[in-house]
Write a protein that holds these residues in place. Structure first.
Motif, PDB file in Angstrom:
ATOM      1  N   UNK A   2     -68.788   8.034   3.075  1.00 55.48           N
ATOM      2  CA  UNK A   2     -68.294   9.422   2.602  1.00 55.48           C
ATOM      3  C   UNK A   2     -68.840  10.382   3.480  1.00 55.48           C
ATOM      4  N   UNK A   3     -68.669  10.309   4.679  1.00 54.27           N
ATOM      5  CA  UNK A   3     -69.363  11.091   5.890  1.00 54.27           C
ATOM      6  C   UNK A   3     -68.187  12.280   6.170  1.00 54.27           C
ATOM      7  N   UNK A   4     -68.129  12.620   7.282  1.00 51.80           N
ATOM      8  CA  UNK A   4     -67.131  13.524   7.734  1.00 51.80           C
ATOM      9  C   UNK A   4     -65.873  13.072   7.703  1.00 51.80           C
ATOM     10  N   UNK A   5     -65.576  12.059   7.991  1.00 49.43           N
ATOM     11  CA  UNK A   5     -64.089  11.294   7.947  1.00 49.43           C
ATOM     12  C   UNK A   5     -63.762  11.150   6.571  1.00 49.43           C
ATOM     13  N   UNK A   6     -64.623  10.127   6.059  1.00 48.92           N
ATOM     14  CA  UNK A   6     -64.345   9.705   4.491  1.00 48.92           C
ATOM     15  C   UNK A   6     -63.963  10.943   3.634  1.00 48.92           C
ATOM     16  N   UNK A  54     -55.981  -0.912  -1.437  1.00 46.09           N
ATOM     17  CA  UNK A  54     -56.205  -0.382  -0.042  1.00 46.09           C
ATOM     18  C   UNK A  54     -57.665   0.368   0.135  1.00 46.09           C
ATOM     19  N   UNK A  55     -58.228  -0.343   1.245  1.00 48.18           N
ATOM     20  CA  UNK A  55     -59.428   0.428   1.494  1.00 48.18           C
ATOM     21  C   UNK A  55     -59.551   1.052   2.615  1.00 48.18           C
ATOM     22  N   UNK A  56     -60.417   2.328   2.716  1.00 45.07           N
ATOM     23  CA  UNK A  56     -60.486   2.975   3.923  1.00 45.07           C
ATOM     24  C   UNK A  56     -61.928   2.550   4.306  1.00 45.07           C
ATOM     25  N   UNK A  57     -62.024   2.288   5.747  1.00 45.23           N
ATOM     26  CA  UNK A  57     -63.428   2.063   6.324  1.00 45.23           C
ATOM     27  C   UNK A  57     -63.835   3.300   7.115  1.00 45.23           C
ATOM     28  N   UNK A  58     -64.747   3.904   6.832  1.00 41.88           N
ATOM     29  CA  UNK A  58     -65.078   5.394   7.542  1.00 41.88           C
ATOM     30  C   UNK A  58     -66.713   5.404   7.709  1.00 41.88           C
ATOM     31  N   UNK A  59     -67.125   4.206   7.785  1.00 40.70           N
ATOM     32  CA  UNK A  59     -68.587   4.236   8.013  1.00 40.70           C
ATOM     33  C   UNK A  59     -69.211   4.272   9.247  1.00 40.70           C
ATOM     34  N   UNK A  60     -68.646   3.768  10.179  1.00 40.25           N
ATOM     35  CA  UNK A  60     -68.962   3.833  11.666  1.00 40.25           C
ATOM     36  C   UNK A  60     -69.791   2.550  11.837  1.00 40.25           C
ATOM     37  N   UNK A  61     -69.871   2.334  13.370  1.00 45.29           N
ATOM     38  CA  UNK A  61     -70.749   1.016  13.677  1.00 45.29           C
ATOM     39  C   UNK A  61     -70.203  -0.266  13.250  1.00 45.29           C
ATOM     40  N   UNK A  79     -55.079   3.912  13.300  1.00 39.78           N
ATOM     41  CA  UNK A  79     -54.459   4.730  14.135  1.00 39.78           C
ATOM     42  C   UNK A  79     -55.546   5.853  14.243  1.00 39.78           C
ATOM     43  N   UNK A  80     -56.388   6.040  13.366  1.00 38.21           N
ATOM     44  CA  UNK A  80     -57.637   7.293  13.739  1.00 38.21           C
ATOM     45  C   UNK A  80     -58.508   6.519  14.690  1.00 38.21           C
ATOM     46  N   UNK A  81     -58.558   5.510  14.979  1.00 37.96           N
ATOM     47  CA  UNK A  81     -59.598   5.066  15.950  1.00 37.96           C
ATOM     48  C   UNK A  81     -59.574   5.542  17.613  1.00 37.96           C
ATOM     49  N   UNK A  82     -58.603   5.917  17.821  1.00 36.28           N
ATOM     50  CA  UNK A  82     -58.366   6.639  19.148  1.00 36.28           C
ATOM     51  C   UNK A  82     -57.569   7.913  19.137  1.00 36.28           C
ATOM     52  N   UNK A  83     -58.186   8.868  19.691  1.00 34.44           N
ATOM     53  CA  UNK A  83     -57.272  10.261  19.570  1.00 34.44           C
ATOM     54  C   UNK A  83     -57.177  10.860  18.185  1.00 34.44           C
ATOM     55  N   UNK A  84     -58.275  10.767  17.340  1.00 30.96           N
ATOM     56  CA  UNK A  84     -58.365  11.400  16.149  1.00 30.96           C
ATOM     57  C   UNK A  84     -56.965  11.404  15.381  1.00 30.96           C
ATOM     58  N   UNK A  85     -56.493  12.464  15.194  1.00 29.52           N
ATOM     59  CA  UNK A  85     -55.327  12.940  14.645  1.00 29.52           C
ATOM     60  C   UNK A  85     -53.877  12.534  15.475  1.00 29.52           C
ATOM     61  N   UNK A 126     -62.656  15.445  14.645  1.00 30.57           N
ATOM     62  CA  UNK A 126     -62.899  16.084  13.292  1.00 30.57           C
ATOM     63  C   UNK A 126     -62.415  15.790  12.004  1.00 30.57           C
ATOM     64  N   UNK A 127     -62.861  16.277  10.855  1.00 29.93           N
ATOM     65  CA  UNK A 127     -62.646  15.579   9.703  1.00 29.93           C
ATOM     66  C   UNK A 127     -61.253  15.393   9.414  1.00 29.93           C
ATOM     67  N   UNK A 128     -60.574  16.569   8.961  1.00 27.12           N
ATOM     68  CA  UNK A 128     -59.247  16.602   8.693  1.00 27.12           C
ATOM     69  C   UNK A 128     -58.057  16.127   9.677  1.00 27.12           C
TER      70      UNK A 128
END
Ligand code: HSE
Length: 397
Positions: A8-12, A69-76, A123-129, A296-298
Motif C-alpha cells: 500500500x505505497x504510492x501505487x497501491x 483478483x489480486x493487485x501486486x504493487x510491492x515492487x522488487x 499494463x502499468x509496468x511500462x509507461x505508467x498510465x 505517479x500514483x494515479x
C-alpha cells in the motif's frame, strides 16, 4: 467480485483511490461491484478508512476463496514473486505495476496463469498510465513491430528537459528533482538507465513473444551528461533524451538504452518534463506513438484498474498471451548504423584523417572541437575513433 492489494505505497494507495472514486462507473463497466477485501502491508494504518482491510500475511489472501483478483504493487522481485505465484496457483487473477518482477519472471508467471486458467496482466509496468502493452498485444497483433523506441523514464526526462531549458548542471537538476519528489533519494535505477532497461526488455519480449533478458541490453544512463553536452546539442539543433530502443534485425532485435541526440523532426523530440512516450513502427501500421503520464500514483493506478476490469470481464478464462520462457539471443549492437556526435581534444586534421569530411562545431569548450560523423556502424566508429582523444560520444537518432 472481491479484490486485494498487496503493497500500500504510492501505487497501491492510488489503486484504492481509483477504485473508490470511480466505484460506480467501474461496477457498470464490469457488470458487478469490485469490493476491496484485503490490503497486505507491514504497516497497520490506525484511524484510516481502510484500517480494517489490512492483513500482514499473504496467505490470508491466497487461502481465501472469495478473493478473485489480486493487485501486486510491492515492487522488487522478492517477495513479490513468491506472493504472486501463490495467488495464481490459488486460482486468482493478478495485475502488477512491478517492472522488476515482469522483466525477470514475466514468462514464468504468464505460464503459471495459463496453467491455472487465470490471468497475469501488467499494463502499468511500462509507461505508467499510458496504454502500450494491450495495444501491442491486441490492436497491433497483425503487425511485425520493426522498431519500438521510447522515453520510458519520467525522472530522467525531467532532468534532461530542465538541463536543456535552463542550461543547468546535472547535479543541480537532480537535487531539484529530488526536492520536488520526482527523483528517488537513491536515484541510481533511474539515472543509470536500469529502470528503462527493464522496460525495454519487457516491450521487446512482448513484440518477439519470448524472454529477453534485461541484463543483455547495453545500458548507459544520463549521469555523465553535462551542461557542455547540452551546449553542443543546441549548436547542432538537437536535444539529448534518454531512449530505450529495440530494432528488428533478421529474426531478432538489437536493443539499447542510452542518451541520444534527437532531430526536431523525430516524434520523441518534444516529449518533455516527466512525460513518457513510446514510438512504434509496424510493418503495416507505419509509425505510431503513445504519449502521456508515465509515472505517479494515479496514472499508474489507472492502468492497474484497467487490468482489474479486463480480468473481471474474463474471470473464467485465460486471455492468450505469448511470452515463451526460451531466451531470445539479441543481435550484437555494434552492428547498428547511426551517426555519432563526438567531442575531441584532437586536431581537425586528425579528425579528417579518421572520419573524412565532417562539419565541425567550435568555440563551445576551450581546447576541444565537436563534429558529427556520417552514418556508420558502431564497430566502424570505434575503430575510427581509436586514433583520437575522445571526450564524449553521443549517438544520433
Ligand atoms: N522511476 C520511474 C520513472 C517510475 O521515473 O519513470 C515509473 O516506473
Amino acid at each position: 467480485m472481491k479484490a486485494a492489494i498487496m503493497g500500500f505505497g504510492t501505487i497501491g494507495s492510488g489503486v484504492y483511490t481509483v477504485l473508490t472514486t470511480n466505484e460506480d462507473i467501474i461496477a457498470k463497466r464490469v457488470g458487478e461491484k469490485i469490493e476491496l477485501k484485503y490490503i497486505l502491508d507491514l504497516r497497520e494504518f490506525p484511524g484510516e478508512p481502510w484500517e480494517k482491510l489490512v492483513v500482514n500475511d499473504y496467505k490470508t489472501i491466497a487461502e481465501d476463496p472469495e478473493v478473485d483478483i489480486v493487485v501486486e504493487t510491492m515492487g522488487g522481485v522478492e517477495p513479490a514473486y513468491t506472493f504472486v505465484k501463490a495467488m495464481l496457483e490459488a486460482g486468482k487473477h493478478v495485475t502488477t505495476s512491478n517492472k522488476a518482477l515482469v522483466a525477470d519472471k514475466g514468462a514464468d508467471l504468464i505460464k503459471t496463469a495459463r496453467e491455472n486458467n487465470v490471468n497475469f496482466l501488467f499494463e502499468a509496468s511500462v509507461g505508467g498510465g499510458i496504454p502500450i502493452i494491450r495495444p501491442i498485444l491486441e490492436c497491433l497483433t497483425g503487425d511485425v513491430i520493426e522498431e519500438i523506441s521510447g522515453i520510458v523514464n519520467g525522472t530522467t526526462n525531467y532532468i534532461m528537459t530542465k538541463m536543456t531549458m535552463d542550461g543547468s548542471d546535472f547535479a543541480d537538476v537532480l537535487k531539484e528533482a529530488q526536492d520536488l519528489g520526482y527523483a528517488e533519494k537513491d536515484p541510481t535505477a533511474d539515472i543509470e538507465g536500469h529502470d528503462a532497461q527493464r522496460k525495454i526488455a519487457i516491450l521487446t519480449s512482448l513484440i518477439c513473444g519470448q524472454q529477453v533478458e534485461y541484463t543483455d541490453i547495453p545500458t548507459e544512463g544520463i549521469s555523465q551528461i553535462t551542461a557542455d553536452d547540452i551546449k553542443y546539442a543546441n549548436a547542432v539543433n538537437r536535444r539529448i533524451k534518454l531512449l530505450a530502443t529495440s530494432t528488428a534485425t533478421g529474426n531478432t532485435y538489437i536493443a539499447r538504452v542510452a542518451p541520444y541526440l534527437l532531430d526536431p523532426k523525430h516524434p520523441l523530440y518534444s516529449v518533455d518534463d516527466v512525460f513518457n512516450a513510446i514510438f512504434v513502427h509496424g510493418n503495416m501500421l507505419g509509425d505510431g506513438m503513445f504519449y502521456g503520464s508515465g509515472a505517479g500514483s494515479l496514472p499508474t493506478a489507472s492502468a492497474v484498474v484497467g487490468d482489474i476490469v479486463e480480468m473481471a470481464r474474463h474471470k473464467d478464462e485465460n486471455i492468450p498471451l505469448e511470452w515463451k520462457e526460451e531466451k531470445l539471443e539479441l543481435a550484437d549492437p555494434s552492428g547498428v548504423e547511426c551517426r555519432f556526435f563526438v567531442r575531441v581534444k584532437s586536431s581537425k586534421d586528425d579528425v579528417k584523417k579518421a572520419f573524412g569530411d565532417v562539419e565541425f562545431v567550435e568555440g563551445i569548450v576551450e581546447g576541444e572541437i565537436g563534429f558529427m560523423t556520417n552514418v556508420m556502424s558502431e564497430a566502424d566508429y570505434d575503430s575510427k575513433a581509436s586514433s583520437l582523444d575522445v571526450v564524449k560520444m553521443i549517438r544520433v537518432k
